[in-house]
Enzyme design. Structure first.
Site, short mmCIF file in Angstrom:
data_model
loop_
_atom_site.label_atom_id
_atom_site.label_comp_id
_atom_site.label_asym_id
_atom_site.label_seq_id
_atom_site.Cartn_x
_atom_site.Cartn_y
_atom_site.Cartn_z
N TRP A 228 -12.45 17.38 -20.13
CA TRP A 228 -13.82 17.56 -20.62
C TRP A 228 -13.78 18.41 -21.89
O TRP A 228 -14.73 19.08 -22.23
CB TRP A 228 -14.67 18.24 -19.54
CG TRP A 228 -15.05 17.32 -18.41
CD1 TRP A 228 -16.23 16.64 -18.27
CD2 TRP A 228 -14.25 16.96 -17.27
NE1 TRP A 228 -16.20 15.88 -17.12
CE2 TRP A 228 -15.01 16.06 -16.49
CE3 TRP A 228 -12.98 17.30 -16.84
CZ2 TRP A 228 -14.54 15.50 -15.29
CZ3 TRP A 228 -12.50 16.75 -15.65
CH2 TRP A 228 -13.28 15.86 -14.89
N CYS A 263 -16.08 11.82 -14.78
CA CYS A 263 -16.45 11.41 -13.42
C CYS A 263 -16.66 9.91 -13.24
O CYS A 263 -16.22 9.34 -12.24
CB CYS A 263 -17.65 12.19 -12.92
SG CYS A 263 -19.20 11.77 -13.74
N HIS A 321 -23.61 12.89 -11.85
CA HIS A 321 -22.24 12.92 -11.35
C HIS A 321 -22.05 11.65 -10.53
O HIS A 321 -22.97 11.20 -9.86
CB HIS A 321 -21.98 14.17 -10.51
CG HIS A 321 -20.57 14.23 -10.00
ND1 HIS A 321 -19.48 13.94 -10.79
CD2 HIS A 321 -20.07 14.52 -8.78
CE1 HIS A 321 -18.37 14.06 -10.07
NE2 HIS A 321 -18.71 14.40 -8.85
N ASP A 344 -14.81 11.50 -3.36
CA ASP A 344 -14.95 11.85 -4.77
C ASP A 344 -13.58 12.20 -5.34
O ASP A 344 -12.91 13.08 -4.82
CB ASP A 344 -15.90 13.06 -4.88
CG ASP A 344 -16.30 13.37 -6.32
OD1 ASP A 344 -15.64 12.86 -7.25
OD2 ASP A 344 -17.27 14.13 -6.51
N ASN A 384 -28.53 19.22 -2.90
CA ASN A 384 -29.61 20.04 -2.33
C ASN A 384 -29.75 21.46 -2.87
O ASN A 384 -30.58 22.22 -2.37
CB ASN A 384 -29.43 20.16 -0.81
CG ASN A 384 -29.82 18.90 -0.09
OD1 ASN A 384 -30.96 18.44 -0.18
ND2 ASN A 384 -28.87 18.30 0.60
N GLU A 436 -38.71 15.03 0.05
CA GLU A 436 -38.97 16.44 -0.27
C GLU A 436 -40.25 16.89 0.42
O GLU A 436 -41.28 16.22 0.34
CB GLU A 436 -39.15 16.61 -1.80
CG GLU A 436 -37.91 16.34 -2.63
CD GLU A 436 -36.93 17.51 -2.66
OE1 GLU A 436 -37.22 18.57 -2.07
OE2 GLU A 436 -35.87 17.35 -3.28
#
Length: 700
Positions: A228, A263, A321, A344, A384, A436
């Site tokens: 990055w 990513c 992401h 991931d 979250n 939510e």
């Protein structure tokens, strides 16, 4: 001299691969899926008699032995061996047709097939058989009932990865190419490299965890090196890939990490690997994804007095992401946690000493069961966490921190994947989270917090002793919109398209819903930032005091001249986003509110001209046309094109394209595979890091 000998074996490749949905693999060997019968025809030196001993031997690994389960000796019509069985379908003179069914939980990998007759062993020339997971087999833990889903998540070799920002999501076409030459071999090489035991190779949960570690180069010289840094000399910039094929082929050839990935590249490659091995898999993009290094569910954002974001936090919010979901029953977990599992391969944090993540049950994330293996806490925080804003002020030469407020609904928005059988985005946020503010969401959150125990409301950068609370109304940590006394609300928009070379024209709208006369102090800033949240340049600020007669709203313009940002835009190698941050305070009530929005630059399109259909092995011409409608010359333009089953990855150097100029490139295509095929094109230059397009053609 009458002893029985095998003289040949036909693995009946075309019929077996059709039945096993493996006819796409570009490989000379037989590829089959576990738990499903396949046939082989054995030729003998004479007719088979009742007293003859004939067996097929399947060996996996360096030196297969029977008692370890790495050598299977199968005799027709005898009891099964480790869940494998074999039967004689028919005898025809010296020919024998046999049917082999592997166990639905057999170790996946490469098996050597030998024919044993008495003491004679026949080793065929191309006797290596590749055995994969089988989503078509009800007894396989990766079984997926829905046919359209299997077609998408196992067999589709193209797709999209969603990137950008929550404010404007766009699709990046990606060629997964799991059937291309050497890709399956690269996956088998990774399986061997993973050092998984044979028993562990039976289970997609172990295999997917190992692959999440091996797709990044950290700690195991795996496939891709992440970077990055903004400087990609000595490698390929992450923006320049349009698919996984080149990456996996290069890795398989050199056995050295390929440079460089970010990513979406990691997720694209891991998706290829999992689909290739037969595990249903999808790329999942989360917008405003928290990277929370303490697992305390808050991410700190620091602003200076001009409202500019500072690069000083350990944790960060990524504009987006991308990770992967893989589909399986979890035999190691309580019931109810099967289905999609997040994995991931972007190297963010170590898990059990390696850069790997998952499989984490998506249902567990939704329910707040963050103790479940693997890495549920990390995934839970990504979707979250709360965003806490701090103002950094110099007081008597010392920096002090003032808490501006908390955003509780900002993280983990618009979780996206490609829809099944359609070229559109599907929102799967509901699979990861309850709505939510709903009762279920609150219960899930309380459950998660009971396992996580997030501790503090202090900023994380070690200056905790200097924390000051600002006088006035600090919003509570509550799972709904911040309540202010005046109903203060901020919106950030662009009033003109954000074209490179033009002024950036944006606006901050201040709304107040309560009647009365209110004085609002507004600070606004505009910056360029990477998708990881790192600020690259400060472009400008605004400071206004406005009077509002509530309920009403007012729009404050924010305009940035091209000179302020074009130099940065053409000197960085990554795509950058425009970040606007606003802080508003109502003087009369001390109500405070912070809001930020990231937007992406908009570009003219590439068009693809070609016929709608073409015949197998018949050439056709494909043209790529681009008109530079921007007010700025695009320097060092390169056009990257790839069409799976049509032509290999090709790069055209286009030089500089002046404003108003049209570029046209042509390629002669020879289709080698039937069905709907896609051509993907991407244009990159110093000023623009990627304009993508794609077009389909039907090969008959």
């Amino acid at each position: 001299e009458d002893s029985l000998k095998a003289t040949g074996i036909d693995l009946l490749k075309s019929q077996n691969t059709r039945q096993h949905h493996t006819d796409g693999y570009n490989i000379k060997n037989l590829v089959v899926r576990r738990g499903q019968p396949f046939q082989v025809q054995v030729s003998l030196n004479r007719e088979l008699r009742a007293a003859d001993k004939l067996s097929l031997r399947f060996g996996i690994g360096e030196n297969p032995v029977k008692n370890r389960g790495s050598l299977l000796s199968l005799k027709p019509e005898r009891e099964n061996f480790n869940g494998w069985k074999i039967s004689l379908v028919k005898k025809d003179g010296k020919e024998c047709l046999l049917s082999v069914t592997s166990s639905p939980n057999a170790p996946v990998g490469k098996y050597d097939l030998h024919v044993k007759t008495g003491t004679n062993i026949y080793k065929p020339e191309n006797g290596v058989i590749y055995l994969l997971f089988n989503p078509w087999c009800e007894d396989d833990v990766v079984y997926m009932a829905n046919e359209a889903q299997k077609k998408e998540y196992v067999l589709n070799d193209t797709g999209y990865i969603y990137v950008g920002s929550a404010y404007n999501i766009y699709d990046r076409p990606w060629n997964f190419g799991q059937f291309e030459e050497f890709v399956l071999d690269a996956c088998m090489y990774l399986l061997d490299k993973s050092k998984l035991s044979l028993t562990e190779r039976r289970n997609p949960s172990n295999v997917s965890r190992a692959m999440s570690a091996l797709v990044n180069a950290n700690d195991d010289s795996g496939v891709l090196m992440g970077s990055w840094s903004g400087n990609y000399i000595g490698g390929t910039s992450p923006m320049d890939w349009i698919g996984s094929v080149t990456i996996l082929q290069k890795y398989y050839k050199t056995k050295k990490p390929v440079r460089y990935g970010q990513c979406w590249v990691f997720a694209g490659v891991l998706n290829t690997v999992m689909r290739c091995l037969g595990v249903p898999s999808r790329c999942v993009s989360t917008f405003d994804s928290a990277h929370d290094t303490e697992g305390n569910l808050t991410v700190d954002i620091y602003l200076n007095e001009k409202g500019e974001k500072l690069n000083r936090s350990l944790d960060s919010v990524w504009n987006f992401h991308v990770w992967n979901d893989v589909w399986m029953k979890r035999t190691d977990l309580p019931d109810g946690f099967g289905g999609w599992q997040a994995i991931d391969s972007t190297p963010q944090e170590q898990s059990q000493g390696r850069f790997q993540c998952g499989p984490c049950p998506v249902k567990g994330v939704r329910e707040g069961d963050v103790y479940l293996p693997y890495d549920s806490k990390f995934v839970y925080a990504e979707v979250n966490a709360d965003r806490v804003y701090w103002l950094v002020r110099k007081v008597n030469g010392k920096e002090k921190y003032f808490r501006l407020g908390t955003e509780t609904q900002d993280i983990g928005k618009n979780i996206s994947t490609k829809a099944v059988g359609q070229n559109r985005r599907e929102d799967i946020t509901w699979e990861y989270k309850y709505p939510e503010g709903s009762k279920e969401e609150r219960m899930s959150m309380e459950r998660a917090y009971s396992f996580l125990r997030p501790s503090r409301l202090m900023p994380r950068s070690g200056y905790a002793s200097t924390v000051q609370t600002l006088s006035g109304n600090i919003q509570p940590l509550a799972p709904h919109e911040p309540v202010t006394k005046t109903g203060l609300h901020l919106e950030i928009t662009n009033t003109e398209p954000l074209h490179p070379g033009n002024p950036l024209e944006m606006a901050i709208t201040v709304k107040i819903s309560k009647p009365g006369n209110w004085t609002v102090d507004l600070i606004g800033s505009c910056q360029l930032q990477y998708y990881t949240g790192k600020v690259q340049a400060n472009l400008g600020t605004t400071k206004e005091t406005i009077n509002l007669e509530g309920p009403s709203e007012m729009q404050i313009p924010l305009k940035i001249a091209p000179d302020a940002y074009m130099k940065t835009l053409s000197s960085v190698e990554d795509e950058v986003l425009v970040l606007v941050t606003a802080i508003a305070e109502v003087r009369e009530t001390k109500d405070k509110l912070t809001k930020e929005t990231s937007m992406r630059f908009q570009y003219p399109p590439i068009t693809v001209q070609m016929p709608e259909t073409a015949k197998l092995y018949n050439d056709f011409t494909c043209a790529f046309i681009f008109k530079n409608k921007l007010n700025v010359t695009l320097e060092n333009c390169k056009l990257l094109v790839e069409g799976l089953g049509i032509f290999k990855m090709t790069t055209f150097d286009q030089g500089d394209i002046m404003p108003g100029r049209i570029m046209k490139s042509e390629i002669i295509c020879t289709p080698t595979r039937l069905g709907e095929k896609k051509i993907v094109a991407k244009l990159i230059s110093n000023q623009i890091k990627g304009i993508s397009t794609e077009k389909s053609i039907l090969i008959t």
